[in-house]
Design a protein around this motif. Structure first.
Motif, PDB file in Angstrom:
ATOM      1  N   GLU A  98       0.853  -1.179   0.000  1.00  0.00           N
ATOM      2  CA  GLU A  98       0.000   0.000   0.000  1.00  0.00           C
ATOM      3  C   GLU A  98       0.892   1.233   0.000  1.00  0.00           C
ATOM      4  O   GLU A  98       2.008   1.199   0.479  1.00  0.00           O
ATOM      5  N   GLY A  99       0.389   2.316  -0.539  1.00  0.00           N
ATOM      6  CA  GLY A  99       1.169   3.540  -0.530  1.00  0.00           C
ATOM      7  C   GLY A  99       2.240   3.549  -1.594  1.00  0.00           C
ATOM      8  O   GLY A  99       3.134   4.372  -1.571  1.00  0.00           O
ATOM      9  N   LEU A 100       2.167   2.619  -2.525  1.00  0.00           N
ATOM     10  CA  LEU A 100       3.061   2.610  -3.683  1.00  0.00           C
ATOM     11  C   LEU A 100       4.538   2.604  -3.297  1.00  0.00           C
ATOM     12  O   LEU A 100       5.364   3.179  -3.984  1.00  0.00           O
ATOM     13  N   THR A 101       4.880   1.992  -2.194  1.00  0.00           N
ATOM     14  CA  THR A 101       6.299   1.821  -1.896  1.00  0.00           C
ATOM     15  C   THR A 101       6.903   0.886  -2.917  1.00  0.00           C
ATOM     16  O   THR A 101       8.089   0.860  -3.129  1.00  0.00           O
TER      17      THR A 101
ATOM     18  N   GLU B  92       1.489  10.735  -6.139  1.00  0.00           N
ATOM     19  CA  GLU B  92       0.851   9.914  -5.122  1.00  0.00           C
ATOM     20  C   GLU B  92       0.513  10.812  -3.944  1.00  0.00           C
ATOM     21  O   GLU B  92       1.385  11.496  -3.399  1.00  0.00           O
ATOM     22  N   TYR B  99      -4.180   5.946  -0.170  1.00  0.00           N
ATOM     23  CA  TYR B  99      -3.217   6.445  -1.141  1.00  0.00           C
ATOM     24  C   TYR B  99      -3.829   6.353  -2.523  1.00  0.00           C
ATOM     25  O   TYR B  99      -4.471   5.380  -2.860  1.00  0.00           O
TER      26      TYR B  99
END
Lengths: 115, 113
Positions: A98-101, B92, B99
């Motif tokens: 999640e959170g595009l890490t 983002e 997100y």
């Protein structure tokens, strides 16, 4: 490894009809997103699933749109009844984190044309 | 409302030219900026930028972020016809525990032989 797959590639329907788009994310990806691009505009966020739960559906245009992800695997996006302004390309994307890490992997999109 | 603006919208160049694509943004709760290449259908990931001033490079492509001036550039040197694509910039943003990406309209790059 299979990428994100979407079905159908292109659907042409008449105003008032119903269409269901399907997205199969990459196996093991808990996060699944739906985005939409209407002609001439930006790709816009629709909603985000984490497993089978809707994490964020703030981008859904109205109650004619229904997204589901039963069992936390594939997802469907139903438009009922379809209107002319629903025409566009519907992208599905998935990510592990999640959170595009990590990366966000997109499908090829389902083009919807409403006549 | 969060906004991402890309320029130019369209660009036509010849092979061998160097191009710079621009992306500016106004968002709340910035987390990262991403560049994607969309050749036929699926956007494919190019770069993710989170810190100012650190250039990311991949072959002939490079990108840098300026978080003070709120913009990023994507450079492509010695362009080839295979670089022809739509280049998408996305930011983002975080809203609580959520997100999501806010996209620009994209820059359509056409590289002619």
């Amino acid at each position: 490894e299979a990428g994100v797959t979407q079905f159908p590639s292109h659907s042409v329907i008449e105003k008032g009809q119903t269409v269901t788009l399907r997205c199969d994310p990459i196996s093991g990806h808990d996060n699944l997103y739906w985005y939409r691009r209407v002609m001439g505009k930006e790709i816009k966020f629709l909603l985000h699933f984490v497993k089978e739960s809707k994490q964020d559906e703030s981008g859904m245009p109205n109650n004619r749109f229904l997204a589901e992800r039963t069992g936390g695997t594939y997802s469907t996006l139903k438009v009922q009844p379809a209107e002319l302004e629903d025409s566009g390309v519907y992208f599905c994307a998935s990510s592990q984190d999640e959170g595009l890490t990590g990366e966000l992997f997109f499908g090829e999109g389902s083009r919807l044309t409403v006549l | 409302e969060d906004k991402v603006v890309q320029s130019p919208l369209s660009l036509v160049v010849h092979e061998g030219d160097t191009v710079t694509l621009n992306c500016s943004y106004e968002v709340t709760n910035f987390r990262s900026l991403l560049w994607y290449k969309q050749e036929k259908k699926a956007p494919t990931f190019l770069f993710m930028l989170t810190s100012s001033g650190i250039e990311k490079k991949s072959g002939r492509l490079s990108s840098i972020l300026d978080k003070k001036e709120l913009f990023s550039i994507l450079n492509i040197t010695a362009t080839q016809t295979g670089d022809s694509a739509i280049y998408l910039c996305a930011v983002e943003v975080r809203g609580g525990s959520n997100y999501k990406l806010t996209f620009g309209k994209g820059t359509l790059l056409t590289v002619n032989p």
